[in-house]
Design a protein around this motif. Structure first.
Motif, PDB file in Angstrom:
ATOM      1  N   ALA A 613       3.112   0.939  -2.670  1.00 25.33           N
ATOM      2  CA  ALA A 613       2.350   0.921  -1.418  1.00 25.33           C
ATOM      3  C   ALA A 613       1.402  -0.268  -1.371  1.00 25.33           C
ATOM      4  N   ASN A 616      -0.495  -0.713   1.911  1.00 24.54           N
ATOM      5  CA  ASN A 616      -1.270   0.424   2.415  1.00 24.54           C
ATOM      6  C   ASN A 616      -2.569   0.531   1.634  1.00 24.54           C
ATOM      7  N   ARG A 617      -3.688   0.190   2.264  1.00 16.68           N
ATOM      8  CA  ARG A 617      -4.969   0.161   1.559  1.00 16.68           C
ATOM      9  C   ARG A 617      -5.400   1.538   1.078  1.00 16.68           C
ATOM     10  N   GLN A 618      -4.871   2.600   1.662  1.00 12.93           N
ATOM     11  CA  GLN A 618      -5.225   3.951   1.218  1.00 12.93           C
ATOM     12  C   GLN A 618      -4.788   4.210  -0.219  1.00 12.93           C
ATOM     13  N   HIS A 619      -3.819   3.445  -0.666  1.00  9.48           N
ATOM     14  CA  HIS A 619      -3.264   3.683  -2.006  1.00  9.48           C
ATOM     15  C   HIS A 619      -3.610   2.550  -2.973  1.00  9.48           C
ATOM     16  N   ASP A 620      -4.716   1.851  -2.721  1.00  4.71           N
ATOM     17  CA  ASP A 620      -5.101   0.741  -3.601  1.00  4.71           C
ATOM     18  C   ASP A 620      -5.312   1.187  -5.045  1.00  4.71           C
ATOM     19  N   THR A 623      -2.002   1.419  -6.622  1.00  6.39           N
ATOM     20  CA  THR A 623      -1.450   0.080  -6.870  1.00  6.39           C
ATOM     21  C   THR A 623      -2.065  -0.539  -8.118  1.00  6.39           C
ATOM     22  N   SER A 653       4.614  -7.597   0.494  1.00  5.96           N
ATOM     23  CA  SER A 653       3.257  -7.124   0.774  1.00  5.96           C
ATOM     24  C   SER A 653       2.317  -7.420  -0.384  1.00  5.96           C
ATOM     25  N   ASN A 657      -1.299  -9.246  -0.148  1.00  6.84           N
ATOM     26  CA  ASN A 657      -2.487  -8.414  -0.380  1.00  6.84           C
ATOM     27  C   ASN A 657      -3.012  -8.394  -1.812  1.00  6.84           C
ATOM     28  N   ASP A 678       2.328  -6.692   7.191  1.00  8.64           N
ATOM     29  CA  ASP A 678       0.919  -6.616   6.790  1.00  8.64           C
ATOM     30  C   ASP A 678      -0.036  -7.170   7.839  1.00  8.64           C
TER      31      ASP A 678
END
Length: 809
Positions: A613, A616-620, A623, A653, A657, A678
């Motif tokens: 992900a 997807n910043r929710q899953h930083d 990551t 991505s 990111n 993105d």
């Protein structure tokens, strides 16, 4: 002719090492892949996305012996025969040289700028003037800071006039272009939305573009734009429009039928009415710009209409098409001059899918002895197997070229004899001026197919590649995904471009895809995803490198290599850090490294994982856990193996990111093809799916359209049938008004169910005609949302039966 000594005085060299001051310089080089006349070329080490200084060894190896550079860390002892000229700004030095060369040209120079229509007006004007003048024009869209400089270098006194195009995307850029071009006559086309993001306002954009004419006495433009208020008071304007004060007054424009218009104008109390084969406003405005320019140049009004009536829409894009008999056809039949011929030949040379190369070339208008000598030089530098010449003026080349030559007096004669010429398993460049109609030859050589086509813009793909590459540190390698038919965009055609742009690795989904790339001249390292035992032989014979994702596959591959007595075969280890699709788990590293270190048959080239992900910043947090888990696993693996491997975990991505995940290499996928998931990149659209209207029907209210009568009409309607259906990859989910297409910039929706080979559109509210072009996905992201999917699915589902047409520009 210039020598190194004379060039030194024009580019403001701060120091130099010159071995041969009198060395003649004919060509300017900036790309080590496109070096032709190395002995007499001056190489400019430009700093762009990639630093040109890193390609000095390659250029020297190819025979370049003169360099313009800016870096002070060059070890000149490595290049004992080379001359080096140091400057502060390499591009600036190239522009200074072009500026000096332009000043030596004493014939009229026409400068063209604007937002849209620049290239069309330039090409049409050249076509109109070439009937009685020798005209030089900047090739293709060479209108940038670099392109203009290269265009001006080819100016010679052999020409009666020159037409140079200038384009800018940011404030401040036009000053340098104006200093180089110094136009005697200016033409301003319209101001539209092109490059609007680079300017704070439309007024600022107008002022910036008009800087091209700050020293120009006469400027031609459509009066409706009111450009005169931004020009210097002493500038003379020559306008057309509906005002009484316009030099050329437009009295009437009427659409005659679907494909032509009637135009009536007055000039100096003389009135003329003429027809042109266009109905769209943009083309008519461009025609009127050409008319006004010819009048300004002194052509009589009554002599112009028949010239304008012969104008045709220009296919200004160099196209790569699939031909008959396993040929590749490069169609560049809209113009023929020495500069554009060289560009087309460079593209032909870039194609590696066939060893055999043929050029079909028409006569070139206006050749004198000097220009003919230049043509001979260009042709001698190419590795051509055969040249087919159409026309009578070049027959004497027979004794001057050591290449097989065939001559035909006319295109009609070539068409009649085409069946007697063996054209197979080769790349064929068709290059001809408009009046020879070599497009008739192209149509015969291109493989026939369904009329729905997927257009692939290779220059846009190249732009996107450089956009991502510019984000990477110089030591980070680039792997590019060409799996699934390059996301629907084609296989070896795209791979050829990537190889030319020196990416480090390609990745395919299946061994068969890799084998096809090898058969078409691709020699880059190729990784094959998730292979099984049935393809091991193909991997070995085609030098393809497998992704190894399980103990079963690893052991089977080692056994296979042992039987064939192979050593150090490159493999790629996949680690599962959270995707849970394929790969070794981190707690399997000890067992894995033991097996790898004991097998001399294999060599671990890279180790990689896949971010779940990264967009997807929710899953930083997840990551970051993946990155840490991956790094720890590779550390253990390297410690046991005793050598370093290439690490890569960042996908498209991830590039946008996660700079912390770049490691040794990144993998570029969907972003290359113009899809920005993105929202951080400035990407260009690479592919456009197009079809045509087969038939239009007038149907009453209450009629139904399509299978199961699902398309109920609630008003009298015009229904268009277009040539695309679910067998082409246009999903049945787009039926019933869900799908949206575009005709002449106007959006319409589907009616009824999607058929296998066709579907229907409601065109009641727009202007549409049979045979009109239809853009199937005006907005790919929106189309994907309409059927609750992602752009990937739409692209990869485009059927192989849809012909791919590749073009540059």
């Amino acid at each position: 002719m210039y020598t190194l000594a004379s060039i030194l005085s024009h580019i403001h060299s701060k120091r130099h090492v010159v071995h041969d001051a009198e060395k003649p310089i004919y060509d300017l080089a900036y790309d080590s892949r496109k070096i032709r006349n190395a002995e007499h070329s001056l190489f400019f080490a430009l700093k762009n996305v990639r630093d040109g200084h890193t390609f000095i060894p390659d250029a020297y190896q190819k025979g370049i012996r003169a360099f313009v550079v800016s870096r002070d860390d060059i070890d000149t002892s490595l290049y004992p025969e080379a001359s080096f000229l140091w400057v502060d700004d390499v591009l600036g030095a190239l522009q200074d040289l072009a500026r000096h060369h332009r000043k030596k040209f004493k014939k009229p120079v026409i400068g063209i700028t604007g937002s849209n229509g620049k290239t069309i007006v330039k090409e049409w004007l050249a076509q109109l003037l070439q009937e009685d003048k020798k005209v030089y024009q900047s090739p293709k869209s060479y209108n940038s800071q670099l392109g203009v400089a290269l265009s001006l270098w080819n100016l010679a006194d052999d020409y009666d006039c020159a037409i140079i195009e200038a384009g800018i995307s940011l404030p401040g850029e036009m000053d340098q272009l104006e200093a180089m071009i110094c136009p005697d006559i200016g033409i301003m086309t319209n101001i539209g939305v092109a490059h609007a993001d680079g300017f704070a306002s439309k007024t600022l954009k107008i002022k910036e573009k008009l800087k091209l004419f700050k020293h120009t006495k006469d400027v031609i433009f459509p009066s409706r734009y009111g450009f005169e208020e931004y020009l210097a008071a002493e500038t003379r304007v020559f306008t057309f429009g509906e005002r009484d004060m316009d030099e050329v007054k437009v009295l009437r424009i009427e659409e005659m039928h679907a494909e032509s218009s009637s135009i009536q104008v007055s000039y100096r109390q003389e009135i003329v009415t003429f027809a042109v084969p266009f109905v769209d406003k943009a083309s008519i405005e461009n025609v009127l710009i050409c008319l006004t320019t010819l009048l300004f140049l002194g052509y009589p009004l009554d002599a112009i209409p028949h010239k304008l009536g012969r104008l045709r829409p220009l296919e200004m894009r160099l196209q790569l098409k699939t031909g008959r008999n396993n040929c590749s056809i490069i169609d560049d039949t809209y113009s023929n001059d020495l500069a554009s011929l060289q560009i087309a030949l460079d593209f032909l040379h870039q194609q590696q899918q066939h060893k055999k190369k043929t050029l079909i070339l028409s006569d070139i208008d206006g050749l004198n002895d000097h220009l003919e000598a230049k043509l001979l030089s260009i042709l001698r530098q190419q590795n051509l197997n055969r040249i087919i010449i159409v026309g009578k003026s070049l027959r004497h080349l027979q004794d001057k070229l050591h290449t097989t030559l065939l001559f035909f007096d006319s295109t009609e004669e070539l068409v009649r004899n085409l069946g007697n010429i063996t054209l197979e398993n080769e790349s064929i460049l068709i290059k001809g001026s408009r009046r020879y109609h070599l497009e008739d030859v192209s149509k015969l050589l291109v493989a026939k197919s369904h009329e729905t086509v997927l257009e692939i813009n290779l220059s846009a793909l190249e732009h996107n590649l450089q956009a991502y590459r510019s984000m990477l540190p110089p030591n980070v390698k680039l792997m590019v995904m060409v799996k699934a038919f390059s996301y629907g965009s084609g296989s070896y055609e795209v791979a050829n471009l990537l190889q030319f742009n020196k990416v480090d690795y390609l990745t395919v989904a299946f061994a068969d895809e890799g084998v096809e790339l090898r058969q078409h001249g691709i020699d880059l390292p190729i990784m094959v995803l998730s292979p099984d035992e049935q393809v091991f032989e193909s991997l070995l014979s085609a030098h393809l490198e497998p992704e190894i994702y399980s103990f079963r596959i690893l052991k089977a591959f080692i056994d296979f290599l042992r039987i064939r007595k192979q050593k150090d075969f490159p493999i790629h280890i996949k680690i599962d850090t959270g995707m849970h699709r394929l790969g070794f788990l981190p707690d399997e590293m000890e067992e894995l490294t033991a097996l790898l270190s004991a097998a001399s048959e294999i060599n671990v080239k890279t180790v990689f994982s896949h971010l779940v992900a990264s967009g997807n910043r929710q899953h930083d947090d997840f990551t970051m856990q993946q990155i840490a888990m991956f790094s720890s696993s590779v550390d253990k693996l390297e410690a046991r193996l005793g050598y370093r491997v290439i690490r890569h975990i960042a996908n498209t991505s991830g590039i946008a990111n996660w700079p912390s995940a770049y490691m040794d290499m990144v993998r570029l996928g969907i972003g290359l093809y113009g899809v920005d998931m993105d929202g951080k990149m400035t990407l260009e659209k690479v592919s456009e799916l197009k079809t045509t209207i087969t038939q239009i029907k007038e149907l009453p209210e209450g009629a139904t359209v399509g299978y199961d009568r699902k398309g109920l009409l609630h008003r009298p309607s015009r229904i268009a049938t277009v040539k695309i259906g679910y067998a082409d990859g246009y999903s049945r989910r787009f039926g019933g008004g869900v799908g949206e297409m575009s005709i002449n910039g106007q959006k319409i929706r589907t009616v009824g169910s999607i058929c296998m080979d066709m579907c229907m559109l409601d065109v009641t509210d727009i202007v549409a005609h049979e045979l009109d072009e239809v853009v199937v996905f005006p907005d790919l992201m929106e189309a994907a949302k309409h059927i609750d999917t992602i752009p990937y699915e739409l692209l990869v589902n485009i059927s192989d039966r849809v012909k791919r047409v590749y073009f540059y520009g």
